[in-house]
Write a protein that holds these residues in place. Sequence first.
Motif, PDB file in Angstrom:
ATOM      1  N   VAL A  94     -23.454  -4.818 -24.931  1.00 44.07           N
ATOM      2  CA  VAL A  94     -24.033  -4.993 -23.627  1.00 44.07           C
ATOM      3  C   VAL A  94     -23.030  -5.986 -22.735  1.00 44.07           C
ATOM      4  O   VAL A  94     -22.058  -6.306 -23.244  1.00 44.07           O
ATOM      5  CB  VAL A  94     -25.354  -5.746 -23.498  1.00 44.07           C
ATOM      6  N   PRO A  95     -23.001  -5.572 -21.548  1.00 46.55           N
ATOM      7  CA  PRO A  95     -22.163  -6.284 -20.590  1.00 46.55           C
ATOM      8  C   PRO A  95     -22.339  -7.725 -20.635  1.00 46.55           C
ATOM      9  O   PRO A  95     -23.412  -8.634 -20.987  1.00 46.55           O
ATOM     10  CB  PRO A  95     -22.689  -6.058 -18.917  1.00 46.55           C
ATOM     11  N   GLY A  96     -21.295  -8.582 -20.823  1.00 49.52           N
ATOM     12  CA  GLY A  96     -21.277  -9.833 -21.100  1.00 49.52           C
ATOM     13  C   GLY A  96     -21.212 -10.214 -22.468  1.00 49.52           C
ATOM     14  O   GLY A  96     -20.893 -11.591 -22.627  1.00 49.52           O
ATOM     15  N   VAL A  97     -21.406  -9.287 -23.506  1.00 52.51           N
ATOM     16  CA  VAL A  97     -21.187  -9.629 -24.793  1.00 52.51           C
ATOM     17  C   VAL A  97     -19.705 -10.366 -25.353  1.00 52.51           C
ATOM     18  O   VAL A  97     -19.520 -10.966 -26.280  1.00 52.51           O
ATOM     19  CB  VAL A  97     -21.614  -8.541 -25.734  1.00 52.51           C
ATOM     20  N   GLY A  98     -18.901  -9.991 -24.424  1.00 54.93           N
ATOM     21  CA  GLY A  98     -17.485 -10.408 -24.502  1.00 54.93           C
ATOM     22  C   GLY A  98     -16.445  -9.234 -25.050  1.00 54.93           C
ATOM     23  O   GLY A  98     -15.444  -9.443 -25.816  1.00 54.93           O
ATOM     24  N   LYS A  99     -16.891  -8.107 -24.668  1.00 52.10           N
ATOM     25  CA  LYS A  99     -15.915  -6.826 -24.965  1.00 52.10           C
ATOM     26  C   LYS A  99     -14.611  -7.021 -24.623  1.00 52.10           C
ATOM     27  O   LYS A  99     -13.613  -6.907 -25.347  1.00 52.10           O
ATOM     28  CB  LYS A  99     -16.429  -5.441 -24.490  1.00 52.10           C
ATOM     29  N   SER A 100     -14.217  -7.186 -23.318  1.00 50.85           N
ATOM     30  CA  SER A 100     -12.842  -7.496 -22.608  1.00 50.85           C
ATOM     31  C   SER A 100     -12.289  -8.897 -23.402  1.00 50.85           C
ATOM     32  O   SER A 100     -10.825  -8.762 -24.055  1.00 50.85           O
ATOM     33  CB  SER A 100     -12.907  -7.926 -21.232  1.00 50.85           C
ATOM     34  N   THR A 101     -12.973  -9.879 -23.530  1.00 46.54           N
ATOM     35  CA  THR A 101     -12.444 -10.926 -24.272  1.00 46.54           C
ATOM     36  C   THR A 101     -11.919 -10.643 -25.727  1.00 46.54           C
ATOM     37  O   THR A 101     -10.900 -11.076 -26.056  1.00 46.54           O
ATOM     38  CB  THR A 101     -13.325 -12.302 -24.440  1.00 46.54           C
ATOM     39  N   ARG A 139      -8.559  -9.217 -16.336  1.00 47.86           N
ATOM     40  CA  ARG A 139      -9.621  -9.598 -17.451  1.00 47.86           C
ATOM     41  C   ARG A 139      -9.024  -9.517 -18.824  1.00 47.86           C
ATOM     42  O   ARG A 139      -9.254 -10.330 -19.910  1.00 47.86           O
ATOM     43  CB  ARG A 139     -10.853  -8.558 -17.530  1.00 47.86           C
ATOM     44  N   GLU A 185     -13.363   1.364 -25.426  1.00 44.01           N
ATOM     45  CA  GLU A 185     -14.532   0.422 -25.006  1.00 44.01           C
ATOM     46  C   GLU A 185     -15.559   1.078 -24.354  1.00 44.01           C
ATOM     47  O   GLU A 185     -15.217   2.079 -23.506  1.00 44.01           O
ATOM     48  CB  GLU A 185     -13.894  -0.770 -24.001  1.00 44.01           C
ATOM     49  N   ASN A 232     -20.633 -12.030 -31.888  1.00 44.18           N
ATOM     50  CA  ASN A 232     -19.514 -12.784 -31.050  1.00 44.18           C
ATOM     51  C   ASN A 232     -20.075 -14.113 -30.347  1.00 44.18           C
ATOM     52  O   ASN A 232     -20.904 -14.241 -30.573  1.00 44.18           O
ATOM     53  CB  ASN A 232     -19.068 -11.808 -29.523  1.00 44.18           C
ATOM     54  N   LYS A 233     -19.238 -14.832 -29.979  1.00 46.01           N
ATOM     55  CA  LYS A 233     -19.813 -16.179 -29.252  1.00 46.01           C
ATOM     56  C   LYS A 233     -20.045 -17.027 -30.237  1.00 46.01           C
ATOM     57  O   LYS A 233     -20.963 -17.927 -30.245  1.00 46.01           O
ATOM     58  CB  LYS A 233     -20.336 -16.090 -28.076  1.00 46.01           C
ATOM     59  N   ASP A 235     -19.420 -19.656 -31.743  1.00 47.98           N
ATOM     60  CA  ASP A 235     -18.608 -21.033 -31.458  1.00 47.98           C
ATOM     61  C   ASP A 235     -19.514 -22.083 -31.266  1.00 47.98           C
ATOM     62  O   ASP A 235     -20.538 -21.795 -30.688  1.00 47.98           O
ATOM     63  CB  ASP A 235     -17.337 -20.862 -30.712  1.00 47.98           C
ATOM     64  N   SER A 271     -15.533 -15.306 -32.444  1.00 46.89           N
ATOM     65  CA  SER A 271     -15.299 -16.153 -31.301  1.00 46.89           C
ATOM     66  C   SER A 271     -14.020 -15.392 -30.697  1.00 46.89           C
ATOM     67  O   SER A 271     -12.949 -15.924 -31.242  1.00 46.89           O
ATOM     68  CB  SER A 271     -15.171 -17.408 -31.638  1.00 46.89           C
ATOM     69  N   ALA A 272     -14.524 -14.479 -29.949  1.00 47.17           N
ATOM     70  CA  ALA A 272     -13.086 -13.771 -29.305  1.00 47.17           C
ATOM     71  C   ALA A 272     -12.340 -14.992 -28.371  1.00 47.17           C
ATOM     72  O   ALA A 272     -11.082 -14.961 -28.139  1.00 47.17           O
ATOM     73  CB  ALA A 272     -13.684 -12.669 -28.414  1.00 47.17           C
ATOM     74  N   LEU A 273     -13.241 -15.799 -27.838  1.00 47.19           N
ATOM     75  CA  LEU A 273     -12.710 -16.626 -27.074  1.00 47.19           C
ATOM     76  C   LEU A 273     -11.468 -17.570 -27.759  1.00 47.19           C
ATOM     77  O   LEU A 273     -10.640 -18.055 -27.103  1.00 47.19           O
ATOM     78  CB  LEU A 273     -13.845 -17.850 -26.521  1.00 47.19           C
TER      79      LEU A 273
HETATM   80  P1  GDP Z   1     -17.981  -7.830 -21.541  1.00 51.97           P
HETATM   81  O1  GDP Z   1     -18.643  -7.667 -20.324  1.00 51.97           O
HETATM   82  O2  GDP Z   1     -18.708  -7.523 -22.669  1.00 51.97           O
HETATM   83  O3  GDP Z   1     -16.511  -7.462 -21.159  1.00 51.97           O
HETATM   84  O4  GDP Z   1     -17.570  -9.596 -21.489  1.00 51.97           O
HETATM   85  P2  GDP Z   1     -16.428 -10.397 -21.097  1.00 51.97           P
HETATM   86  O5  GDP Z   1     -15.456 -10.264 -22.133  1.00 51.97           O
HETATM   87  O6  GDP Z   1     -16.051 -10.294 -19.772  1.00 51.97           O
HETATM   88  O7  GDP Z   1     -16.999 -11.857 -21.395  1.00 51.97           O
HETATM   89  C1  GDP Z   1     -18.266 -12.352 -20.634  1.00 51.97           C
HETATM   90  C2  GDP Z   1     -18.008 -13.791 -20.736  1.00 51.97           C
HETATM   91  O8  GDP Z   1     -18.285 -14.513 -22.046  1.00 51.97           O
HETATM   92  C3  GDP Z   1     -16.854 -14.489 -20.169  1.00 51.97           C
HETATM   93  O9  GDP Z   1     -17.293 -15.684 -19.364  1.00 51.97           O
HETATM   94  C4  GDP Z   1     -16.096 -14.930 -21.578  1.00 51.97           C
HETATM   95  O10 GDP Z   1     -15.148 -15.939 -21.354  1.00 51.97           O
HETATM   96  C5  GDP Z   1     -17.145 -15.450 -22.338  1.00 51.97           C
HETATM   97  N1  GDP Z   1     -16.817 -15.086 -23.791  1.00 51.97           N
HETATM   98  C6  GDP Z   1     -16.401 -14.007 -24.468  1.00 51.97           C
HETATM   99  N2  GDP Z   1     -16.191 -14.033 -25.822  1.00 51.97           N
HETATM  100  C7  GDP Z   1     -16.617 -15.323 -25.970  1.00 51.97           C
HETATM  101  C8  GDP Z   1     -16.689 -16.177 -27.175  1.00 51.97           C
HETATM  102  O11 GDP Z   1     -16.331 -15.627 -28.193  1.00 51.97           O
HETATM  103  N3  GDP Z   1     -17.014 -17.388 -27.072  1.00 51.97           N
HETATM  104  C9  GDP Z   1     -17.826 -17.816 -25.897  1.00 51.97           C
HETATM  105  N4  GDP Z   1     -18.127 -19.100 -26.015  1.00 51.97           N
HETATM  106  N5  GDP Z   1     -17.673 -17.255 -24.731  1.00 51.97           N
HETATM  107  C10 GDP Z   1     -17.059 -16.038 -24.704  1.00 51.97           C
END
Ligand code: GDP
Length: 361
Positions: A94-101, A139, A185, A232-233, A235, A271-273
Amino acid sequence: MTKKDKSALSEQPGVSSSEITNTSAVNSIKSKRKTALDTEAITTAILNKEITALSRAITLVESRNPKHLAQANLIIMACLPHANKSVRIGITGVPGVGKSTFIEAFGAFLTGLGKRVAVLAIDPSSSVTKGSILGDKTRMERLVKNENAFIRPSASGESLGGVARKTRETITLCEAAGFDVILIETVGVGQSETTVHSMVDFFLLLKLAGAGDELQGIKRGIIEMADAIAINKADGSNLKQANLAKNEFERALHLYPERDSEWQPKVTLCSALNDDGMDTIWDMISEYLNITRQNKFFDKNRQEQNKFWLLQTIEDRLKASFFNQPDIKKELKIQLDLIEANQTTPFAAADHLLKLGKSPH
Ligand code: GDP
């Protein structure tokens, strides 16, 4: 470029000597020859891993101009014998899950292993939102600067079927340009995951550990398609919840019957971050590749996908050529009004329209 490639390219709309009757014919021949040269030059450059040529060919694939599409087809045909060698990985969530990261971290990890990584996207909504996935390349700052990575935003402007065709063809071009891993993606909404699933070898679902029942709100179909789920996340203060979610998904996955691939889907944390867990995910994919190459599922799956896309393409083209006929457009409106007024049945209306429609060939 091999002889075979060249002969594929020379099979352009024919030019016979009797055509040379006036200046316009001569110009037309010149222009055809120029296209042939361009086509050959682009193909050679793609096989030499030149990114500008790859981008140019993708632009032809995405064009609405029939001449460009014809040229794109020739390039794809010539590239085909050199394609098929990569690993295609679908990534959804879903959006915000961290796909781009995630793609940024995973892409960097893979290029660190010496791999060349192409990142594509399927986002049928991009025609409305003007390219929400990968549209904003900032991104993926790290990957954009990485010379072993290539990022191409989703094609836009039409139906999922149209975007899907373009992505399929772009995969072939990227493979011919020597990319080892293709990441595709898509957002976890609508039909787009099914589309991505039908063009990849491995399908990764990104999830978040959230409050409440983890399995609620997840479409059953996506779990069935996933070869792995990465929470994901995982952490900081989220780690404990992430572990709980992992257990819950593992239990849920065991309830599904064994797959043709003989692969038991796995759940992992990342943890993609923080770039954590990328190695585990790659090990998992490598294990999957070992198993499915050995039991031949890998090739069989790609063959089945090709057959699916053949049928899908015919269906798309037949539909388009039917609905784009001016007579059909006019009559369809009339029949829809008649249905609304209860003056015909859907089947009688369909019969009528189909009889009126011209055969596409
Ligand atoms: P997308 O919409 O699925 O592409 O999600 P994004 O990659 O844009 O990430 C959405 C938000 O989640 C951003 O603020 C990222 O910094 C944060 N985020 C992504 N991966 C992680 C992670 O592994 N840990 C944490 N704490 N935040 C993350």
